[in-house]
Design a protein around this motif. Structure first.
Motif, PDB file in Angstrom:
ATOM      1  N   LYS A 112       0.830  -1.196   0.000  1.00 50.66           N
ATOM      2  CA  LYS A 112       0.000   0.000   0.000  1.00 50.66           C
ATOM      3  C   LYS A 112       0.872   1.256   0.000  1.00 50.66           C
ATOM      4  CE  LYS A 112      -3.749  -0.648  -0.013  1.00 50.66           C
ATOM      5  NZ  LYS A 112      -4.642  -1.124  -1.130  1.00 50.66           N
ATOM      6  N   ASP A 113       0.433   2.249  -0.743  1.00 48.10           N
ATOM      7  CA  ASP A 113       1.116   3.541  -0.754  1.00 48.10           C
ATOM      8  C   ASP A 113       1.120   4.108   0.668  1.00 48.10           C
ATOM      9  OD1 ASP A 113       2.199   5.981  -1.972  1.00 48.10           O
ATOM     10  OD2 ASP A 113       0.246   6.843  -1.476  1.00 48.10           O
ATOM     11  N   GLN A 114       2.260   4.633   1.115  1.00 48.50           N
ATOM     12  CA  GLN A 114       2.396   4.994   2.519  1.00 48.50           C
ATOM     13  C   GLN A 114       2.216   6.478   2.831  1.00 48.50           C
ATOM     14  OE1 GLN A 114       3.058   2.476   5.253  1.00 48.50           O
ATOM     15  NE2 GLN A 114       1.896   1.692   3.502  1.00 48.50           N
ATOM     16  N   ASP A 115       2.219   7.347   1.828  1.00 46.66           N
ATOM     17  CA  ASP A 115       2.045   8.767   2.145  1.00 46.66           C
ATOM     18  C   ASP A 115       0.834   9.416   1.491  1.00 46.66           C
ATOM     19  OD1 ASP A 115       2.780   9.099  -0.490  1.00 46.66           O
ATOM     20  OD2 ASP A 115       4.602  10.246  -0.071  1.00 46.66           O
ATOM     21  N   GLY A 116       0.047   8.613   0.751  1.00 47.58           N
ATOM     22  CA  GLY A 116      -1.163   9.147   0.144  1.00 47.58           C
ATOM     23  C   GLY A 116      -0.946   9.971  -1.103  1.00 47.58           C
ATOM     24  N   ARG A 117       0.284  10.052  -1.578  1.00 48.26           N
ATOM     25  CA  ARG A 117       0.590  10.894  -2.743  1.00 48.26           C
ATOM     26  C   ARG A 117       1.013  10.090  -3.967  1.00 48.26           C
ATOM     27  NH1 ARG A 117       2.543  13.429   1.827  1.00 48.26           N
ATOM     28  NH2 ARG A 117       1.738  15.538   2.220  1.00 48.26           N
ATOM     29  N   MET A 118       1.211   8.791  -3.808  1.00 51.67           N
ATOM     30  CA  MET A 118       1.676   7.920  -4.893  1.00 51.67           C
ATOM     31  C   MET A 118       3.016   8.390  -5.450  1.00 51.67           C
ATOM     32  SD  MET A 118      -0.676   5.575  -5.260  1.00 51.67           S
ATOM     33  CE  MET A 118      -2.437   5.252  -5.149  1.00 51.67           C
ATOM     34  N   GLY A 119       3.835   8.973  -4.584  1.00 47.99           N
ATOM     35  CA  GLY A 119       5.106   9.535  -5.020  1.00 47.99           C
ATOM     36  C   GLY A 119       6.309   8.709  -4.597  1.00 47.99           C
ATOM     37  N   PRO A 120       7.509   9.308  -4.654  1.00 49.84           N
ATOM     38  CA  PRO A 120       8.751   8.580  -4.397  1.00 49.84           C
ATOM     39  C   PRO A 120       9.131   8.457  -2.932  1.00 49.84           C
ATOM     40  CG  PRO A 120       9.256  10.811  -5.094  1.00 49.84           C
ATOM     41  CD  PRO A 120       7.757  10.666  -5.200  1.00 49.84           C
ATOM     42  N   ASN A 121       8.274   8.909  -2.031  1.00 46.90           N
ATOM     43  CA  ASN A 121       8.564   8.810  -0.600  1.00 46.90           C
ATOM     44  C   ASN A 121       8.270   7.397  -0.106  1.00 46.90           C
ATOM     45  OD1 ASN A 121       9.168   9.444   2.054  1.00 46.90           O
ATOM     46  ND2 ASN A 121       7.141  10.298   2.476  1.00 46.90           N
ATOM     47  N   ILE A 122       9.139   6.479  -0.496  1.00 50.08           N
ATOM     48  CA  ILE A 122       8.929   5.055  -0.207  1.00 50.08           C
ATOM     49  C   ILE A 122      10.239   4.457   0.301  1.00 50.08           C
ATOM     50  CG2 ILE A 122       7.028   4.729  -1.840  1.00 50.08           C
ATOM     51  CD1 ILE A 122      10.410   3.510  -2.878  1.00 50.08           C
ATOM     52  N   GLY A 123      10.211   3.202   0.684  1.00 49.98           N
ATOM     53  CA  GLY A 123      11.435   2.498   1.000  1.00 49.98           C
ATOM     54  C   GLY A 123      11.372   1.617   2.223  1.00 49.98           C
ATOM     55  N   VAL A 124      10.751   2.089   3.302  1.00 45.98           N
ATOM     56  CA  VAL A 124      10.768   1.316   4.544  1.00 45.98           C
ATOM     57  C   VAL A 124       9.898   0.067   4.426  1.00 45.98           C
ATOM     58  CG1 VAL A 124      10.372   1.364   7.030  1.00 45.98           C
ATOM     59  CG2 VAL A 124      11.233   3.410   5.869  1.00 45.98           C
ATOM     60  N   LEU A 125       8.674   0.220   3.933  1.00 44.29           N
ATOM     61  CA  LEU A 125       7.799  -0.942   3.760  1.00 44.29           C
ATOM     62  C   LEU A 125       8.380  -1.901   2.742  1.00 44.29           C
ATOM     63  CD1 LEU A 125       5.183  -2.507   4.263  1.00 44.29           C
ATOM     64  CD2 LEU A 125       4.059  -1.028   2.572  1.00 44.29           C
ATOM     65  N   GLU A 126       8.938  -1.375   1.680  1.00 43.99           N
ATOM     66  CA  GLU A 126       9.509  -2.219   0.638  1.00 43.99           C
ATOM     67  C   GLU A 126      10.668  -3.061   1.185  1.00 43.99           C
ATOM     68  OE1 GLU A 126       7.082   0.868  -1.089  1.00 43.99           O
ATOM     69  OE2 GLU A 126       8.703   0.966   0.378  1.00 43.99           O
TER      70      GLU A 126
END
Length: 249
Positions: A112-126
């Protein structure tokens, strides 16, 4: 591109596992029921406060547990102590679900997208997901609505298939996303970056020319979420497999 194994296409996929009476969605009981029936299983991942990949759909706890607040404000051990409504068990980790499945059936994992923006602020869940599946011998495929998330899984788990969860992105369904973001996502960006071998598209929009384009490029087309035999028959005119709930597919 890592190919999608045929096992993801030769049996229906139980949406949030085979949930029903006494078996809440994404619960251990629903996972066990799907394994016993021989269905593929689709599950969702959210992140706990202490960085564990939790098998849970919503961002907030209320609908599924009756507790207040977001999943991310609870540790994995705290989430395990909650009781899923309609069942007797708490929220499982991805590692626990992998142990239950034990390679018996294919597992389609949506981050699931973690910041609600569908942007590049990802990494920890992955990273948490990649850590959990390390050494698992069964069939796994990853997908996400967020193309950045799916691309991250390509880097972290290059030997596991990746795909994009997709839909028409109407303003009614995604009122908090800016119009330009919805337009971009509707075009299914990042498929090359993530080495996608499939898309999972909303069944009401399978006739989209964009879906036809991806199918012509050789991507497998799955769909979500089918709730009747009639919907399944219609969807299978285009989709190679269905994610289903509420009936025996």
């Amino acid at each position: 591109m890592t190919p999608l194994p045929p096992v993801f296409l030769d049996r229906p996929i139980a949406h949030r596992a085979l949930h029903g009476a006494g078996r809440p969605e994404n619960s251990r009981a629903a996972i066990r029921a799907a394994v016993a029936a021989g269905y593929g299983i689709e599950i969702d991942l959210q992140l706990s406060k202490d960085g564990q990949a939790m098998v849970f759909h919503d961002y907030a706890l209320t609908r599924l547990t009756g507790a207040n607040g977001p999943v991310q404000q609870r540790s994995a051990s705290d989430l395990a102590q909650l009781t899923l409504i309609g069942g007797t068990e708490g929220v499982p980790t991805l590692a626990e679900v992998l142990h239950i499945v034990g390679g018996a059936v294919p597992l389609l994992i949506e981050l699931k997208d973690q910041d609600g923006r569908m942007g590049p602020n990802i990494g920890v869940l992955e990273q948490a997901a990649a850590d959990a599946v390390a050494g698992y011998d069964g069939h796994i495929a990853f997908m996400s609505f967020n193309p950045h998330s799916a691309a991250a899984m390509a880097r972290l788990c290059p030997d596991r298939p990746r795909g994009l969860t997709t839909c028409a992105y109407t303003v009614e369904d995604y009122p908090t996303l800016p119009a330009d973001t919805r337009d971009q996502l509707r075009g299914m960006p990042g498929l090359a970056d993530m080495g996608a071998s499939f898309i999972s598209h909303h069944y009401t929009d399978l006739s989209s020319p964009i879906v036809a384009d991806q199918k012509a490029r050789g991507l497998h087309v799955l769909c979500w979420t089918i709730r009747s035999p009639g919907e399944e028959a219609e969807a299978r005119r285009i989709a190679e497999n269905v994610t289903f709930e509420g009936y025996n597919a």
